[in-house]
Design a protein around this motif. Structure first.
Motif, mmCIF file in Angstrom:
data_model
loop_
_atom_site.group_PDB
_atom_site.id
_atom_site.type_symbol
_atom_site.label_atom_id
_atom_site.label_comp_id
_atom_site.label_asym_id
_atom_site.label_seq_id
_atom_site.Cartn_x
_atom_site.Cartn_y
_atom_site.Cartn_z
ATOM 1 N N GLY A 28 -3.380 -2.244 -18.019
ATOM 2 C CA GLY A 28 -4.217 -3.070 -17.553
ATOM 3 C C GLY A 28 -3.090 -4.209 -17.230
ATOM 4 O O GLY A 28 -3.634 -5.632 -16.792
ATOM 5 N N ASP A 29 -2.315 -4.824 -16.832
ATOM 6 C CA ASP A 29 -0.918 -6.079 -16.395
ATOM 7 C C ASP A 29 -0.261 -5.237 -15.740
ATOM 8 O O ASP A 29 1.507 -6.647 -16.293
ATOM 9 C CB ASP A 29 -0.926 -6.681 -17.387
ATOM 10 N N LEU A 30 0.310 -4.158 -14.650
ATOM 11 C CA LEU A 30 1.298 -3.935 -14.353
ATOM 12 C C LEU A 30 1.851 -4.764 -13.428
ATOM 13 O O LEU A 30 2.068 -4.936 -12.051
ATOM 14 C CB LEU A 30 0.908 -2.430 -14.008
ATOM 15 N N LEU A 31 2.123 -6.049 -13.333
ATOM 16 C CA LEU A 31 2.678 -7.200 -12.880
ATOM 17 C C LEU A 31 3.738 -7.009 -12.537
ATOM 18 O O LEU A 31 5.062 -6.596 -13.441
ATOM 19 C CB LEU A 31 2.019 -8.493 -13.776
ATOM 20 N N PRO A 32 5.172 -7.541 -12.055
ATOM 21 C CA PRO A 32 6.102 -7.318 -11.593
ATOM 22 C C PRO A 32 6.977 -7.968 -12.960
ATOM 23 O O PRO A 32 8.224 -7.275 -13.111
ATOM 24 C CB PRO A 32 6.322 -8.916 -11.364
ATOM 25 N N GLY A 33 6.728 -9.039 -13.759
ATOM 26 C CA GLY A 33 7.351 -9.684 -14.596
ATOM 27 C C GLY A 33 7.763 -8.187 -16.009
ATOM 28 O O GLY A 33 8.067 -8.347 -16.611
ATOM 29 N N ASN A 34 6.639 -7.623 -15.933
ATOM 30 C CA ASN A 34 6.329 -6.436 -17.329
ATOM 31 C C ASN A 34 6.260 -5.318 -16.809
ATOM 32 O O ASN A 34 6.841 -3.914 -17.580
ATOM 33 C CB ASN A 34 4.653 -6.169 -17.429
ATOM 34 N N LEU A 35 7.529 -5.195 -15.844
ATOM 35 C CA LEU A 35 8.626 -3.798 -15.569
ATOM 36 C C LEU A 35 10.197 -4.252 -14.974
ATOM 37 O O LEU A 35 10.041 -5.283 -14.249
ATOM 38 C CB LEU A 35 7.671 -3.780 -13.914
ATOM 39 N N LEU A 36 10.422 -3.131 -15.327
ATOM 40 C CA LEU A 36 11.953 -3.633 -15.299
ATOM 41 C C LEU A 36 11.987 -2.272 -14.102
ATOM 42 O O LEU A 36 12.158 -1.145 -14.544
ATOM 43 C CB LEU A 36 12.436 -3.177 -16.879
ATOM 44 N N VAL A 37 13.592 -2.973 -13.517
ATOM 45 C CA VAL A 37 13.651 -2.110 -12.404
ATOM 46 C C VAL A 37 15.436 -2.062 -12.438
ATOM 47 O O VAL A 37 15.931 -3.393 -12.437
ATOM 48 C CB VAL A 37 12.976 -2.582 -11.111
ATOM 49 N N ASP A 38 15.364 -1.433 -11.992
ATOM 50 C CA ASP A 38 17.575 -1.202 -11.813
ATOM 51 C C ASP A 38 17.758 -0.235 -10.583
ATOM 52 O O ASP A 38 17.072 1.041 -10.848
ATOM 53 C CB ASP A 38 18.217 -0.755 -12.720
ATOM 54 N N HIS A 39 18.270 -0.211 -9.758
ATOM 55 C CA HIS A 39 18.707 -0.488 -8.193
ATOM 56 C C HIS A 39 17.073 0.318 -8.012
ATOM 57 O O HIS A 39 17.342 1.390 -6.959
ATOM 58 C CB HIS A 39 19.763 1.413 -9.057
ATOM 59 N N GLY A 40 16.287 0.216 -7.708
ATOM 60 C CA GLY A 40 14.942 0.204 -6.758
ATOM 61 C C GLY A 40 14.774 1.195 -8.039
ATOM 62 O O GLY A 40 13.282 1.765 -7.546
ATOM 63 N N ARG A 41 14.365 1.858 -8.825
ATOM 64 C CA ARG A 41 13.569 3.269 -9.763
ATOM 65 C C ARG A 41 13.379 1.792 -11.259
ATOM 66 O O ARG A 41 14.183 1.432 -11.890
ATOM 67 C CB ARG A 41 14.607 3.947 -10.477
ATOM 68 N N LEU A 42 11.926 3.080 -11.311
ATOM 69 C CA LEU A 42 11.486 1.544 -12.736
ATOM 70 C C LEU A 42 12.229 2.498 -13.912
ATOM 71 O O LEU A 42 12.507 3.617 -14.035
ATOM 72 C CB LEU A 42 9.554 2.188 -12.615
ATOM 73 N N THR A 43 12.586 1.627 -14.992
ATOM 74 C CA THR A 43 13.279 1.617 -15.989
ATOM 75 C C THR A 43 12.229 1.580 -17.467
ATOM 76 O O THR A 43 13.274 1.534 -18.781
ATOM 77 C CB THR A 43 14.607 1.739 -16.052
ATOM 78 N N GLY A 44 11.612 0.562 -16.720
ATOM 79 C CA GLY A 44 10.702 0.712 -18.341
ATOM 80 C C GLY A 44 9.727 -0.234 -18.071
ATOM 81 O O GLY A 44 9.447 -1.233 -17.172
ATOM 82 N N VAL A 45 8.770 -0.637 -18.738
ATOM 83 C CA VAL A 45 7.472 -1.391 -18.792
ATOM 84 C C VAL A 45 7.084 -2.022 -20.035
ATOM 85 O O VAL A 45 6.884 -1.561 -21.214
ATOM 86 C CB VAL A 45 6.082 0.061 -18.939
ATOM 87 N N LEU A 46 7.093 -3.478 -20.048
ATOM 88 C CA LEU A 46 7.015 -4.140 -20.771
ATOM 89 C C LEU A 46 5.553 -4.845 -21.600
ATOM 90 O O LEU A 46 4.430 -4.041 -20.641
ATOM 91 C CB LEU A 46 8.052 -5.762 -21.130
ATOM 92 N N ASP A 47 4.638 -5.393 -22.209
ATOM 93 C CA ASP A 47 3.619 -6.235 -22.782
ATOM 94 C C ASP A 47 3.082 -4.677 -23.326
ATOM 95 O O ASP A 47 1.969 -5.343 -22.358
ATOM 96 C CB ASP A 47 3.335 -7.251 -21.345
ATOM 97 N N ASP A 59 -4.793 0.404 -13.510
ATOM 98 C CA ASP A 59 -3.249 0.470 -13.837
ATOM 99 C C ASP A 59 -2.646 0.666 -11.841
ATOM 100 O O ASP A 59 -1.579 0.508 -11.636
ATOM 101 C CB ASP A 59 -2.680 1.722 -14.334
ATOM 102 N N LEU A 60 -3.418 0.991 -10.389
ATOM 103 C CA LEU A 60 -3.379 0.371 -9.839
ATOM 104 C C LEU A 60 -2.820 -0.843 -8.781
ATOM 105 O O LEU A 60 -2.716 -1.088 -8.112
ATOM 106 C CB LEU A 60 -4.522 1.362 -8.865
ATOM 107 N N VAL A 61 -3.591 -2.112 -10.027
ATOM 108 C CA VAL A 61 -2.846 -3.398 -9.752
ATOM 109 C C VAL A 61 -1.385 -2.618 -9.190
ATOM 110 O O VAL A 61 -0.862 -3.803 -7.792
ATOM 111 C CB VAL A 61 -3.246 -4.507 -11.062
#
Length: 127
Positions: A28-47, A59-61
């Protein structure tokens, strides 16, 4: 911001049908600050403490908050998202972005700017 256009879009978005998709577990809150990216790949989701059943389109936001047009289309194609769900996802992103623009304008200008960028993506796609 083009308030007249934004009002017109919101009026249309508010009338979108919910569709037949059942609620699913949703971030419900997949905003840039809640996503961890390393070398262009998603590596984690926060919150993730607020996971709850909701419209799967919510989640399509992330498509609108994070991606430019070409990458957004790749995401949509890979997910096999239909028109109704895609439009609802855009509406959810619109709602989040509008809140971010005005609420965080002084306390978190970068987040407010993210909202403006999302609205620019949505309006460019909707004109």
């Amino acid at each position: 911001m083009d308030v007249k256009l934004l009002r017109r879009l919101w009026a249309t978005m508010r009338e979108l049908p919910r569709g037949d998709s059942p609620d699913v577990m949703n971030h419900g809150d997949l905003l840039p600050g809640n996503l961890l990216v390393d070398h262009g790949r998603l590596t984690g989701v926060l919150d993730v403490g607020g996971l709850a059943p909701a419209d799967p389109a919510l989640d399509l936001v992330s498509a609108w908050h994070l991606l430019e047009a070409g990458s957004r289309q790749v995401m949509r194609n890979q997910l096999g998202t239909g028109d109704e769900e895609w439009e609802r996802g855009k509406a959810w992103a619109f709602q989040q972005a509008m809140g971010a623009v005005w609420y965080y304008v002084d306390s978190n200008p970068a987040f407010s700017h993210m909202g403006r960028r999302t609205l620019e993506r949505i309006t460019a796609h909707s004109i």
